[in-house]
Design a protein around this motif. Sequence first.
Motif, short mmCIF file in Angstrom:
data_model
loop_
_atom_site.label_atom_id
_atom_site.label_comp_id
_atom_site.label_asym_id
_atom_site.label_seq_id
_atom_site.Cartn_x
_atom_site.Cartn_y
_atom_site.Cartn_z
N VAL A 34 47.26 24.35 -25.10
CA VAL A 34 46.66 25.30 -23.94
C VAL A 34 47.20 25.04 -22.43
O VAL A 34 47.70 26.02 -21.82
N MET A 35 47.72 23.69 -22.31
CA MET A 35 48.17 23.46 -21.02
C MET A 35 49.61 23.97 -20.92
O MET A 35 50.07 24.40 -19.92
N LEU A 36 50.45 23.85 -21.91
CA LEU A 36 51.75 24.38 -22.13
C LEU A 36 51.70 25.87 -21.96
O LEU A 36 52.50 26.34 -21.29
N ALA A 37 50.91 26.53 -22.64
CA ALA A 37 50.65 27.99 -22.37
C ALA A 37 50.47 28.32 -21.04
O ALA A 37 50.86 29.39 -20.59
N LEU A 53 51.15 26.64 -18.32
CA LEU A 53 52.13 26.32 -17.63
C LEU A 53 53.06 27.36 -17.60
O LEU A 53 53.96 27.81 -16.71
N ALA A 54 53.56 27.79 -18.84
CA ALA A 54 54.56 28.81 -19.08
C ALA A 54 54.13 30.17 -18.50
O ALA A 54 54.76 31.05 -18.01
N TYR A 55 52.49 30.48 -18.40
CA TYR A 55 52.10 31.70 -17.70
C TYR A 55 52.52 31.65 -16.33
O TYR A 55 52.78 32.73 -15.58
N PHE A 56 52.64 30.48 -15.47
CA PHE A 56 52.86 30.51 -14.21
C PHE A 56 54.38 30.47 -13.81
O PHE A 56 54.84 30.88 -12.80
N LEU A 57 55.13 29.80 -14.66
CA LEU A 57 56.33 29.76 -14.50
C LEU A 57 57.25 30.51 -15.19
O LEU A 57 58.48 30.90 -14.55
#
Length: 321
Positions: free
Chosen positions: A49-52, A54-58
């Motif tokens: 979830v945290m990687l998702a 992070l990908a959403y913002f970056l």
Amino acid sequence: MTVVSQSSTRAPATSAAAASGATTSLRASKVPRGHRSPVRRRSTPLTIVMLAVLAYFLLPLFWLAVASTKNTQDLFNSFGLWFSHSPRLLANIRQTLTYDDGVFVHWLLNTVLYSVGSALGAALLATAAGYGFAKYRFRGNGTAFNLVLGAIMIPTTALAIPTYLLFAKVGLVNTPWAIVLPSLVSPFGLYLMRIYAADAVPDSLLEAARIDGAGELRIFVRIALRLLAPGLVTVVLFTLVATWNNYFLPLIMLNDPKLYPVTVGLSSWAAQAQNGGAGASSDMLALVVTGSLISVIPLVVAFLMLQRYWQSGLAAGGVKQ
């Protein structure tokens, strides 16, 4: 005699073992019952979830950085999330800064002027008002603060037309004041500073300053303002980002292209690229994308420079005395 000597040699050993056991039990008793060595816990679903997130913002920032290295043709013909065969980031930056006699640089300076002036002014006003609501008791305190909370619910776009009519009456339309003055009012910043000042500024410290003969203005400037620095920086950053990204208010307030901020200026470039107006360059879309990347960099720098003030104020109000 032999038996006596054996018992005498065993006695010191037994007493030493008992002393060692007593020392161990004493050390164990000193360790708190609930104190345990930290254990690293890993959760695979939480990591995903945290990687998702992070990908959403970056991912948009990564696309912006990649797209800034392409010309207009490569923006449509190449893969969006990877570089083209002939990257031209420096050429795009040079063309963006020099296009139309460097009008983009003028827009960027206007944006800095509007944002910094609005952020500093709004932060000082919100800090003074929040400190007053938190540390002074006067008639109508609760009612006035409830009005502030109600003002947070009103969207800023709903106030744009009335603000334009008001500024048109006093002759401030198409001036920098038409952007700065409305941005000085920050109901959310006032609410934030009121909550922060209630815990960050001890009442005993204010009473001690009053006993020493300090006036209220001196107490606020010399004592309270320093304690409220983390909250003030927070309001500065919120207002800075809001004014920097503001599009609708400058669009209706400003008519002179020389007064445009970056948001309205890049929008005019995009309109020229789509409509093919006079003077439109074939790489106009590439200039819009590159200009968007350049306009993001000052905000990133501001966050990196001011984040230490946030960290210093995270524990404010965490311990009650």
